[in-house]
Design an enzyme around this catalytic site. Structure first.
Site, PDB file in Angstrom:
ATOM      1  N   ASP A  82       0.822  -1.208   0.000  1.00  0.00           N
ATOM      2  CA  ASP A  82       0.000   0.000   0.000  1.00  0.00           C
ATOM      3  C   ASP A  82       0.860   1.265   0.000  1.00  0.00           C
ATOM      4  O   ASP A  82       1.905   1.313   0.643  1.00  0.00           O
ATOM      5  CB  ASP A  82      -0.897  -0.024   1.244  1.00  0.00           C
ATOM      6  CG  ASP A  82      -2.020   0.984   1.189  1.00  0.00           C
ATOM      7  OD1 ASP A  82      -2.445   1.362   0.077  1.00  0.00           O
ATOM      8  OD2 ASP A  82      -2.502   1.393   2.267  1.00  0.00           O
ATOM      9  N   GLY A 209      -9.155   5.102   3.071  1.00  0.00           N
ATOM     10  CA  GLY A 209      -9.697   5.733   4.270  1.00  0.00           C
ATOM     11  C   GLY A 209     -11.058   5.194   4.642  1.00  0.00           C
ATOM     12  O   GLY A 209     -11.999   5.959   4.884  1.00  0.00           O
TER      13      GLY A 209
END
Length: 287
Positions: A82, A209
């Site tokens: 990531d 998020g």
């Protein structure tokens, strides 16, 4: 089952209007917890690590543990790097066995973002490795502001189309109002923007998020075209809180198997909750 690329996994999710959960893990117990959650619910899953987690747990250890989880569960599992800005780290992870990587050049001008992303796509495509990139800038939570957004810059739908065409990136993470971390209020997601971007590009869309989003808003984002939902901070908080509760009730506890098991169960419950919201429960057979 060996670790797989998420390219086909996410295309299937996009076509069938659900999202695959991508969980950032920070320990091997967290990796076990999300893998067990996926196995118990027959859900495809993406296990994600940051660069710091790779450095903390060790690259080869991580690949071996994720591969063992995939073999032991028989569930489609992708191992994803990531938010990486380090070219050499991306190459190292690909060579070690990661099946998906994110090149994050979103802080650069559009042309430089395209150049760096295209370079990684060229390297990864030979091995069928999924590549994810970000356009716009997903903000970061700040405890001192409401809703706590720093550095947020929403992605332009037309720019998204040009970006995907120019890079041939397999998955795209456009900034649509979500933020990394946990905010005091739910982020203001631009749902219309999600729909416009989904209409403009063929690549599955990624929501970064996923920790602060109301369940109803997350479901709506998935309906509009989000095919991958990232969750990190919320898992870490659940893991830590479970350990705190053990020591609060049993200060003398000194067996890691007991307090780590409590933490694993907390992460597992939360992971299943997120998978239910995203609609991927029971979808392992689709892959």
């Amino acid at each position: 089952m060996p670790l797989i690329s998420s390219t086909e996994m996410l295309q299937i999710a996009k076509t069938n209007h659900y999202a695959v959960c991508a969980f950032n893990i920070h320990s091997f117990e967290m990796l076990q917890a999300v893998a067990e959650a996926a196995a118990e619910t027959s859900s495809p899953i993406i296990i994600q690590t940051s660069i710091n987690t790779v450095k903390y747990l060790g690259l080869n250890y991580l690949v071996a543990a994720a591969a063992a989880a995939s073999e032991n569960t028989g569930i489609p599992i992708t191992l994803h790097l990531d938010h990486c800005t380090d070219f050499d780290m991306i190459v190292r992870c690909i060579r070690a066995g990661y099946t998906s990587v994110m090149i994050d050049a979103s802080m650069h001008p559009f042309e430089e973002n395209v150049r760096q992303t295209r370079k990684i796509v060229e390297i990864a495509s030979a091995g069928g490795i999924n590549v994810e990139a970000e356009l716009g800038n997903v903000g970061n939570a700040s405890e001192d502001s409401l809703p706590g957004v720093e550095g947020l810059e929403l992605a332009d739908p037309e720019a998204c189309k040009l970006f995907v065409e120019s890079t041939r990136v397999a998955t795209l993470a456009p900034a649509i109002g979500t933020v990394h971390g946990i905010t005091r209020q739910h982020p203001e997601i631009d749902f219309a923007r999600i729909g416009q971007i989904a209409e403009n590009v063929d690549a599955p869309l990624v929501l970064h998020g996923g920790s602060s989003i109301h369940a109803a808003h997350l479901r709506k984002a998935v309906e509009l075209g989000i095919a991958k939902v990232n969750v990190a901070t919320e898992l870490r908080v659940a893991f830590s809180e479970a350990i705190r509760q053990v020591f609060s009730s049993r200060p003398e506890e000194n067996d890691p198997r007991r307090y780590m098991n409590a933490a694993k169960e907390a992460v597992k419950r939360l992971a299943i909750e997120k998978m239910e919201i995203c609609g991927c429960i029971g979808k392992a057979g689709d892959i």
